[in-house]
Design a protein around this motif. Sequence first.
Motif, PDB file in Angstrom:
ATOM      1  N   MET A  88      -4.460  -3.178   0.360  1.00  0.00           N
ATOM      2  CA  MET A  88      -5.372  -3.053   1.115  1.00  0.00           C
ATOM      3  C   MET A  88      -6.214  -4.365   1.293  1.00  0.00           C
ATOM      4  SD  MET A  88      -6.289  -0.255   2.459  1.00  0.00           S
ATOM      5  CE  MET A  88      -5.477   1.456   2.339  1.00  0.00           C
ATOM      6  N   THR A 146     -12.258   1.441   2.268  1.00  0.00           N
ATOM      7  CA  THR A 146     -11.358   2.039   1.479  1.00  0.00           C
ATOM      8  C   THR A 146     -11.094   1.283   0.214  1.00  0.00           C
ATOM      9  OG1 THR A 146     -10.358   3.154   3.275  1.00  0.00           O
ATOM     10  CG2 THR A 146      -8.941   3.192   1.202  1.00  0.00           C
ATOM     11  N   THR A 202       0.849  -1.196   0.029  1.00  0.00           N
ATOM     12  CA  THR A 202       0.018  -0.045  -0.095  1.00  0.00           C
ATOM     13  C   THR A 202       0.975   1.296   0.043  1.00  0.00           C
ATOM     14  OG1 THR A 202      -1.480  -1.223   1.162  1.00  0.00           O
ATOM     15  CG2 THR A 202      -1.907   1.174   1.319  1.00  0.00           C
ATOM     16  N   ARG A 228      -0.907   6.630   8.257  1.00  0.00           N
ATOM     17  CA  ARG A 228      -1.535   5.314   7.982  1.00  0.00           C
ATOM     18  C   ARG A 228      -0.323   4.436   8.300  1.00  0.00           C
ATOM     19  NH1 ARG A 228      -1.601   1.271   5.434  1.00  0.00           N
ATOM     20  NH2 ARG A 228       0.131   2.038   4.272  1.00  0.00           N
ATOM     21  N   ALA A 283     -12.554  -0.269   8.010  1.00  0.00           N
ATOM     22  CA  ALA A 283     -11.767   0.829   7.357  1.00  0.00           C
ATOM     23  C   ALA A 283     -10.993   0.355   5.868  1.00  0.00           C
ATOM     24  CB  ALA A 283     -10.746   1.582   8.549  1.00  0.00           C
ATOM     25  N   ASP A 284     -10.325  -0.513   6.058  1.00  0.00           N
ATOM     26  CA  ASP A 284      -9.471  -1.235   4.821  1.00  0.00           C
ATOM     27  C   ASP A 284     -10.633  -1.706   3.840  1.00  0.00           C
ATOM     28  OD1 ASP A 284      -7.145  -0.714   6.005  1.00  0.00           O
ATOM     29  OD2 ASP A 284      -6.935  -2.802   6.833  1.00  0.00           O
ATOM     30  N   THR A 344     -11.936   2.970  -3.684  1.00  0.00           N
ATOM     31  CA  THR A 344     -10.776   2.737  -4.545  1.00  0.00           C
ATOM     32  C   THR A 344     -10.861   2.190  -5.859  1.00  0.00           C
ATOM     33  OG1 THR A 344      -9.437   3.093  -2.820  1.00  0.00           O
ATOM     34  CG2 THR A 344      -8.261   2.851  -4.718  1.00  0.00           C
ATOM     35  N   THR A 369      -2.137  13.807   0.438  1.00  0.00           N
ATOM     36  CA  THR A 369      -1.945  12.294   0.456  1.00  0.00           C
ATOM     37  C   THR A 369      -0.808  11.846   0.986  1.00  0.00           C
ATOM     38  OG1 THR A 369      -3.193  12.435  -1.838  1.00  0.00           O
ATOM     39  CG2 THR A 369      -1.762  10.602  -1.097  1.00  0.00           C
TER      40      THR A 369
END
Length: 534
Positions: free
Chosen positions: A389, A266, A114, A212, A262-263, A270, A205
């Motif tokens: 992810m 995301t 990631t 993260r 959360a993953d 994405t 980012t």
Amino acid sequence: MSSPRVDYIAPWWTYWLHNFPHINLRFQPIDNGFQPEEENYQQSLIFLSCVAAAGLGLNLLCLAIYLSCLCCCRKEEEEESKKSNSCCVTWSAVAAGLISCAAVGVGFYGNSETNDGVYQLTYSLYNANHTLRGVDSLVTGTMGSMRSGLQQHLARLDEIFATRGDYVQTLQFMQQMADNVIKQLLGLPDWEEVKVDLAFAADLTTNIEYYRWLTYLLLLILDLIICLLACLGLAKQSRWLLTTMMVFGVLMLILSWASLGADLATAVGTSDFCIAPDKYIMSQTKDIVSADIVHYYLYCNQTRSNPFQQSLTIFQRSLTTMQIQIQGLLQFAVPLFPTAERDLLSIQNLLNTSEASLHQLTALLDCRGLNKDYVDALVGVCYDGVEGMLYLCLFSILAACAFCVMLCAIPRAWRQIACREQDYDDIDEEDPFNPRARRTGSQNPNHANMHSFCSYSSSMGSQSSLHPPAPAVSNAPVSEYMNQTALFGGNPRYENVPLIGRGSPPPSYSPSMRATYLSMTEEQSRHFGNDFQA
């Protein structure tokens, strides 16, 4: 219609994630297109996190039921059940350790993948921002030189050539060519707002990715430490360490499910972007840049003409015409007006600099540079980023399983340790065959010898009341045996003396002690027979 992409193909896992059900909080299905500004789309991602939260609640409920059953049910005290429970705890600890190690390995790989994908994204954004900044710098510099430097030189030459109308007309024509160049440069899109957006997106980012990555690194290290400390507590049979690790295990279980939610959200969001990235980018830039320019850079097809080609061609022709006029003035006007040579040479240098800027501008405005940055960003996000992810989601699932197994094994181990300590407490402290009493006797030899002497005296007294006194020669073997037994056990035990009045079970003999005792008994019998015959 957009032509099909040949340089970027979305990976299969993005299609798999894209097909996940998109349901808002009112349990209504919505379109799975990437629309982060829409409230329903935001709710669909929150719904995926809520699914992980529901899994956490179900997991905690199952653990609570298991612990309640374990506390309410009485444990059997048979040796077979103890052995089976001990094996169960051991294998559970081994399984938890192996799953935890596998989870940490998968987590480290996913975190690195990631981070690599996000780094490639930010690198491409910074590179594209550098290209746009170069275009803006060249356009601004060329326009400034045409407006200020060229006009000043033309104004002085107009005063010098005031008596020659043909030269003045040439200067006016050059002024028209300079205005034409400025007009073409003004026709180019203003990249200032796009440049600011790219720089802001890249900085934001980078900061988010740093925190993260650091958070997951600490989570992986904490996961490994808790697993190792739990194994240490099982090995040392430390109740307080197991209790502490159980509390931290519940906390890590909650964090694992939270990271999974959360993953997953995301990764799905994405993937929705990776399926049709061109559509979203064109919708975001429609008020900043024209659609044909955005399409030119996103697809970079050879069949489509460069939207800046006409402006660049006029720019080139204007510069060429101006250079031809300057060459003519240098050839014919300088002999008549020597003072004009300096301004004409300055204009010639300015035109040469503008031509070099034109070549750089042509190279920067070509679609291949920005399209390469765009494709690299897509590959970094949709390949490495989404893949990482998915590995982080797998890490969260494995970590949750490992902590569930650990939370199931620790209460059983804790209860076995408590029962074992209770069994030791039930043993008589004065029993000489109790391991604790042996350790106490070895630490206090005077007390041990006094106890043995009293026992020996009482035993001899009882023996003398029942049998005639033994000859004095029998004391030598006894003392010899006492010395021999002291070598075996550390304390004399007088095991050849009758156990009348001692109130303890008969001792157990090792093979060497039994052989020594039998040889002494035969020797005593032989001496007693010789004395009796005498």
